[in-house]
Design an enzyme around this catalytic site. Sequence first.
Site, mmCIF file in Angstrom:
data_model
loop_
_atom_site.group_PDB
_atom_site.id
_atom_site.type_symbol
_atom_site.label_atom_id
_atom_site.label_comp_id
_atom_site.label_asym_id
_atom_site.label_seq_id
_atom_site.Cartn_x
_atom_site.Cartn_y
_atom_site.Cartn_z
ATOM 1 N N TYR A 139 0.811 -1.103 0.105
ATOM 2 C CA TYR A 139 0.121 -0.055 0.133
ATOM 3 C C TYR A 139 0.919 1.165 -0.081
ATOM 4 C CZ TYR A 139 -3.055 3.606 2.045
ATOM 5 O OH TYR A 139 -3.999 4.706 2.151
ATOM 6 N N ASN A 168 -3.458 9.311 10.033
ATOM 7 C CA ASN A 168 -4.732 8.557 10.293
ATOM 8 C C ASN A 168 -5.967 9.385 10.562
ATOM 9 O OD1 ASN A 168 -2.167 6.942 11.184
ATOM 10 N ND2 ASN A 168 -3.559 5.480 11.573
ATOM 11 N N ARG A 268 -0.042 -6.630 14.839
ATOM 12 C CA ARG A 268 -0.134 -7.182 13.424
ATOM 13 C C ARG A 268 1.084 -6.965 12.619
ATOM 14 N NH1 ARG A 268 -4.927 -2.860 11.836
ATOM 15 N NH2 ARG A 268 -6.773 -4.042 12.721
HETATM 16 P P1 NAD Z 1 -12.572 4.682 1.949
HETATM 17 O O1 NAD Z 1 -12.554 3.114 1.782
HETATM 18 O O2 NAD Z 1 -13.910 5.027 2.755
HETATM 19 O O3 NAD Z 1 -12.683 5.346 0.478
HETATM 20 C C1 NAD Z 1 -12.171 5.079 -0.733
HETATM 21 C C2 NAD Z 1 -13.263 4.757 -1.852
HETATM 22 O O4 NAD Z 1 -12.795 4.391 -2.833
HETATM 23 C C3 NAD Z 1 -14.431 4.077 -1.305
HETATM 24 O O5 NAD Z 1 -15.668 4.766 -1.594
HETATM 25 C C4 NAD Z 1 -14.577 2.982 -2.400
HETATM 26 O O6 NAD Z 1 -15.802 2.211 -2.647
HETATM 27 C C5 NAD Z 1 -13.553 3.406 -3.362
HETATM 28 N N1 NAD Z 1 -12.804 2.464 -4.353
HETATM 29 C C6 NAD Z 1 -12.080 1.523 -3.867
HETATM 30 N N2 NAD Z 1 -11.683 0.789 -4.849
HETATM 31 C C7 NAD Z 1 -12.307 1.333 -5.923
HETATM 32 C C8 NAD Z 1 -12.071 1.164 -7.573
HETATM 33 N N3 NAD Z 1 -11.452 0.011 -7.978
HETATM 34 N N4 NAD Z 1 -12.607 1.843 -8.203
HETATM 35 C C9 NAD Z 1 -13.624 2.821 -7.892
HETATM 36 N N5 NAD Z 1 -13.598 3.489 -6.628
HETATM 37 C C10 NAD Z 1 -13.132 2.543 -5.645
HETATM 38 O O7 NAD Z 1 -11.377 5.319 2.583
HETATM 39 P P2 NAD Z 1 -10.958 6.640 3.111
HETATM 40 O O8 NAD Z 1 -10.230 6.617 4.316
HETATM 41 O O9 NAD Z 1 -11.850 7.651 2.800
HETATM 42 O O10 NAD Z 1 -9.760 6.949 2.113
HETATM 43 C C11 NAD Z 1 -9.660 7.999 0.983
HETATM 44 C C12 NAD Z 1 -8.191 8.063 0.377
HETATM 45 O O11 NAD Z 1 -7.213 8.445 1.347
HETATM 46 C C13 NAD Z 1 -7.644 6.694 -0.269
HETATM 47 O O12 NAD Z 1 -6.770 7.094 -1.342
HETATM 48 C C14 NAD Z 1 -6.817 6.368 1.006
HETATM 49 O O13 NAD Z 1 -5.818 5.340 0.737
HETATM 50 C C15 NAD Z 1 -6.356 7.684 1.501
HETATM 51 N N6 NAD Z 1 -5.820 7.706 2.984
HETATM 52 C C16 NAD Z 1 -6.513 7.462 4.055
HETATM 53 C C17 NAD Z 1 -6.245 7.512 5.208
HETATM 54 C C18 NAD Z 1 -7.052 7.267 6.398
HETATM 55 O O14 NAD Z 1 -6.549 7.407 7.725
HETATM 56 N N7 NAD Z 1 -8.496 7.044 6.437
HETATM 57 C C19 NAD Z 1 -4.962 7.704 5.548
HETATM 58 C C20 NAD Z 1 -4.121 7.588 4.810
HETATM 59 C C21 NAD Z 1 -4.326 7.780 3.170
HETATM 60 C C1 UD1 Z 2 -3.706 3.841 8.751
HETATM 61 C C2 UD1 Z 2 -4.680 3.698 7.486
HETATM 62 C C3 UD1 Z 2 -4.068 3.797 6.087
HETATM 63 C C4 UD1 Z 2 -2.892 4.969 6.289
HETATM 64 C C5 UD1 Z 2 -2.244 5.027 7.339
HETATM 65 C C6 UD1 Z 2 -1.422 6.304 7.250
HETATM 66 C C7 UD1 Z 2 -6.935 3.019 8.180
HETATM 67 C C8 UD1 Z 2 -7.942 1.826 7.898
HETATM 68 N N1 UD1 Z 2 -5.674 2.459 7.614
HETATM 69 O O1 UD1 Z 2 -3.093 2.583 8.912
HETATM 70 O O2 UD1 Z 2 -4.885 3.819 5.039
HETATM 71 O O3 UD1 Z 2 -2.508 5.252 4.809
HETATM 72 O O4 UD1 Z 2 -2.606 4.913 8.304
HETATM 73 O O5 UD1 Z 2 -0.697 6.432 8.302
HETATM 74 O O6 UD1 Z 2 -7.393 3.819 8.299
HETATM 75 N N2 UD1 Z 2 -5.400 -1.125 16.076
HETATM 76 C C9 UD1 Z 2 -5.577 -2.071 17.388
HETATM 77 N N3 UD1 Z 2 -6.864 -2.535 17.555
HETATM 78 C C10 UD1 Z 2 -7.946 -2.199 16.585
HETATM 79 C C11 UD1 Z 2 -7.462 -1.787 15.341
HETATM 80 C C12 UD1 Z 2 -6.320 -1.228 15.133
HETATM 81 O O7 UD1 Z 2 -4.988 -1.939 18.560
HETATM 82 O O8 UD1 Z 2 -9.065 -2.933 16.652
HETATM 83 C C13 UD1 Z 2 -4.063 -0.635 16.125
HETATM 84 C C14 UD1 Z 2 -3.153 -1.391 15.036
HETATM 85 O O9 UD1 Z 2 -2.457 -2.474 15.087
HETATM 86 C C15 UD1 Z 2 -2.303 -0.046 14.564
HETATM 87 C C16 UD1 Z 2 -3.013 1.057 15.148
HETATM 88 O O10 UD1 Z 2 -4.062 0.551 15.981
HETATM 89 O O11 UD1 Z 2 -1.239 -0.185 15.452
HETATM 90 C C17 UD1 Z 2 -3.581 1.948 13.978
HETATM 91 O O12 UD1 Z 2 -4.224 1.125 13.070
HETATM 92 P P1 UD1 Z 2 -5.454 1.235 11.779
HETATM 93 O O13 UD1 Z 2 -6.479 2.490 12.112
HETATM 94 O O14 UD1 Z 2 -5.783 0.291 11.097
HETATM 95 O O15 UD1 Z 2 -4.376 2.353 10.927
HETATM 96 P P2 UD1 Z 2 -2.755 2.046 10.284
HETATM 97 O O16 UD1 Z 2 -2.395 0.841 10.426
HETATM 98 O O17 UD1 Z 2 -1.928 3.161 11.341
#
Ligand code: NAD
Ligand code: UD1
Length: 310
Positions: A139, A168, A268
């Site tokens: 990723y 996050n 993990r």
């Molecule tokens: P999310 O899963 O809610 O949003 C991703 C969206 O992309 C979803 O609506 C999903 O249906 C769509 N999608 C997935 N595969 C697809 C495909 N093949 N074609 C079309 N649509 C598709 O996740 P989010 O947290 O809203 O993440 C948004 C963006 O931010 C992502 O690029 C993610 O990697 C990035 N990001 C999120 C976090 C976080 O902490 N939430 C951190 C770092 C980066």
């Molecule tokens: C997250 C994002 C990823 C992003 C990255 C940026 C999600 C799902 N993933 O990964 O898209 O690119 O931050 O830094 O938002 N944990 C627990 N218990 C639980 C769930 C998680 O202990 O039930 C721990 C995990 O082991 C980890 C931490 O919480 O150490 C955060 O986990 P998670 O929210 O999944 O995010 P990241 O792995 O940091």
Amino acid sequence: MAVYAITGGAGFIGSHLADDLLADGHHVRVLDDLSTGRRSQVDSRSDLIVADVCDTAALARLLDGADAVFHLAAIASVIRSNEDWIGTNRVNLGGTVAVLEVARRAGGIPVVYASSAAIYGNQPGPADEALTPAPRSAYGADKFGSEMHAGIAFSVHAVPTFGVRFFNVYGPRQDPRSPYSGVISIFAERIAHQERLVIHGDGRQLRDFVYVDDAVRHLRAGLRLLQDAPRAAVVNVCTGSGTSILELARTIGQISGKRPDIEFAPAREGDIRLSIGDPARARALLGISANTSLQDGLAATLASKLPIAV
Ligand code: NAD
Ligand code: UD1
């Protein structure tokens, strides 16, 4: 009024961005395959194209006449990327190249896209953008690759690009259903239903939690920067401070007035120990910072999870 395209606009961050753009009177077009996003999160005032982000014909319809595209579609799970390397690479890197290519064909539409703190891998301390990326997951590698291609999009094809390295992100609507969902969405859901929280590892791993409204402000400020002067840039979207997962569980307990029941499970595979960003470049370039306190952001998130009394 402008026309904005959002890939992944039915998802967590994308749907908040869409609401913010609509509130300012803009027209919003969403492309999403609804794999983790939900149709119910797409406002009825927006157009929804249900399609794969690698489908260039669908992307051409999405971008036709658009002023800019926010590219957020991705399979946003570190663990899934290690399990399904080819499938996530197709979407996470291939999808970005497809969006950049269609933006080029459309005459150089600005592209603001989601990168991730995952590009840094295990960092020695708060990461600034000068730190050499060293991803530890497929990723993170695909997000770093997306940044490289976004650089090419500008230098070779004159497509302005702005990458936001989200740390996050959390807030209302984040989907807690998968075991790979964000930790705050899982904890909030479990606390609301009085279920036990599972902490992977010793709970002392640190994360930089960013409230979703701050993430949206950075996306929009990134576009304004490209509109002022075309370029290819990347910035961290972070608060600059870390919270341990144990501390997070305790804070959620305090805010909700419930003492969380905690179970410890093995760490993990490949979990990052410390993930904290330096927000200085975002502040200097965009003039904003992710300043919602964890207390306030968690309170808003938990309020959205309260079970509805029937
Ligand atoms: P999310 O899963 O809610 O949003 C991703 C969206 O992309 C979803 O609506 C999903 O249906 C769509 N999608 C997935 N595969 C697809 C495909 N093949 N074609 C079309 N649509 C598709 O996740 P989010 O947290 O809203 O993440 C948004 C963006 O931010 C992502 O690029 C993610 O990697 C990035 N990001 C999120 C976090 C976080 O902490 N939430 C951190 C770092 C980066
Ligand atoms: C997250 C994002 C990823 C992003 C990255 C940026 C999600 C799902 N993933 O990964 O898209 O690119 O931050 O830094 O938002 N944990 C627990 N218990 C639980 C769930 C998680 O202990 O039930 C721990 C995990 O082991 C980890 C931490 O919480 O150490 C955060 O986990 P998670 O929210 O999944 O995010 P990241 O792995 O940091």
